[in-house]
Design a protein around this motif. Structure first.
Motif, mmCIF file in Angstrom:
data_model
loop_
_atom_site.group_PDB
_atom_site.id
_atom_site.type_symbol
_atom_site.label_atom_id
_atom_site.label_comp_id
_atom_site.label_asym_id
_atom_site.label_seq_id
_atom_site.Cartn_x
_atom_site.Cartn_y
_atom_site.Cartn_z
ATOM 1 N N GLU A 56 0.819 -1.214 0.000
ATOM 2 C CA GLU A 56 0.000 0.000 0.000
ATOM 3 C C GLU A 56 0.853 1.264 0.000
ATOM 4 O OE1 GLU A 56 0.932 -0.905 4.256
ATOM 5 O OE2 GLU A 56 0.228 -2.095 2.552
ATOM 6 N N GLY A 57 2.109 1.141 0.368
ATOM 7 C CA GLY A 57 2.989 2.301 0.399
ATOM 8 C C GLY A 57 2.645 3.248 1.533
ATOM 9 N N GLY A 58 3.287 4.408 1.512
ATOM 10 C CA GLY A 58 3.044 5.379 2.573
ATOM 11 C C GLY A 58 3.741 4.988 3.862
ATOM 12 N N GLY A 87 6.072 5.738 -1.733
ATOM 13 C CA GLY A 87 4.712 6.251 -1.686
ATOM 14 C C GLY A 87 4.471 7.332 -0.649
ATOM 15 N N THR A 88 5.534 8.000 -0.197
ATOM 16 C CA THR A 88 5.416 9.162 0.695
ATOM 17 C C THR A 88 5.982 10.370 -0.049
ATOM 18 O OG1 THR A 88 7.588 8.875 1.735
ATOM 19 C CG2 THR A 88 5.746 7.652 2.709
ATOM 20 N N LYS A 93 8.192 6.808 -5.788
ATOM 21 C CA LYS A 93 6.756 6.683 -6.001
ATOM 22 C C LYS A 93 6.296 5.239 -5.926
ATOM 23 C CE LYS A 93 3.159 7.868 -9.410
ATOM 24 N NZ LYS A 93 2.910 8.464 -10.758
ATOM 25 N N GLU A 94 7.130 4.307 -6.397
ATOM 26 C CA GLU A 94 6.762 2.903 -6.458
ATOM 27 C C GLU A 94 7.767 2.040 -5.706
ATOM 28 O OE1 GLU A 94 6.634 2.114 -10.624
ATOM 29 O OE2 GLU A 94 4.646 3.006 -10.886
#
Length: 286
Positions: A56-58, A87-88, A93-94
């Motif tokens: 989910e990332g972040g 993802g933050t 980004k990925e």
């Protein structure tokens, strides 16, 4: 006419090959950058638990949705470090060639703060985060406890099919990943992740280079899987890692707990993490 078409197809193929080749030499934007947030349990020197989310990332373990688990660990007396590796705002980004060196350097840097016992670090992660902590701890032996929740036993690629790259890198080298067969890829693309992954790990030749060398971990390990996991066969994958530990005469404590439920079942079983920490990563002099 046929000759022109053949030349055109050849040029397109050459461009695609060059693009894929170059993609392995150009790192993603913000490569090597890690975001984090430190939560202190007290104004005194304590061990630190480091938490990683998954695909989910972040920085999921700094969010409100994970506050119950985070607060439970803080209540036990551990400091808590939530890490965002993609993802933050500041990270890639990925999930693409994430630098294990950068993650470890970040952990070591934070551990040098006066309130953190830098000689006592535990890590845990779920799903792709479980894959991360196993890869991390198998390469950095200063980690003192490992909790891998629903992890695969192999390193997976950043994406499937055309243009795939490694998910992780170590010392500027891509960590080998398992590639999907055409059959596995068809299943995954049609939404049958469990079937695709099951087919994939049946191929012993395919997993030789990508299998995570968990026997190199210098710490107690807790594996948590789910019997009805709909994403991948986490129980089978954890059993494979236990077999690998047994075959290499692993000297530390290890345990595999199989939950009855799906990929999200762990969110209702936080007590397993707390019990493991108290027994195998205790806070001294308390």
């Amino acid at each position: 006419m046929k000759k022109k078409i053949a030349i055109g197809i050849g040029l397109i193929s050459l461009v695609l090959v060059l693009f894929i080749t170059l993609s392995h030499f150009v790192h993603p934007k913000n490569h090597g950058v890690v975001d984090y947030k430190l939560f202190l349990s007290a104004q005194e020197k304590r061990p630190m638990v480091v938490a990683f989310g998954g695909s989910e990332g972040g920085m999921v373990y700094a969010d409100k949705e994970t506050q119950i688990l985070r607060d439970s660990i803080l209540t036990l007396g551990y400091h808590f470090l939530a890490v965002g590796y993609f993802g933050t705002p500041n990270t890639p980004k990925e999930l693409d060639r994430i630098s294990l060196d950068a993650i470890y350097d970040t952990i070591k840097s934070v551990s040098q703060q006066p309130m953190v016992d830098q000689g006592r670090i535990a890590v845990f992660g779920g799903s792709r985060g479980g894959e991360l902590v196993l890869n991390l701890a198998s390469r950095f032996n200063e980690i003192d406890a490992v909790i891998a929740i629903l992890p695969p036993n192999v390193s997976l690629p950043s994406r499937w099919g055309w243009g795939e790259t490694a998910s992780w890198s170590f010392k500027q080298e891509e960590i080998p990943w398992i590639s999907a067969s055409e059959e596995s890829l068809d299943l995954i693309n049609n939404g049958d992740f469990y079937g695709g992954f099951s087919r994939m790990i049946e191929n012993q030749k395919a997993i030789i280079e990508s299998e995570i060398k968990v026997e190199r971990i210098n710490a107690p390990i807790l594996f948590i899987s789910a019997s009805q996991d709909e994403v991948w066969p986490s129980t089978l994958m954890c059993n494979r890692m236990v077999e690998r530990l047994e075959g290499n005469n692993f000297q530390h404590f290890y345990e595999h707990i199989e939950l009855k439920g799906g990929h999200a079942e762990f969110t209702r079983n936080h007590g397993l993490i707390l019990a493991f920490l108290k027994q195998h990563f205790p806070i001294k002099n308390r």
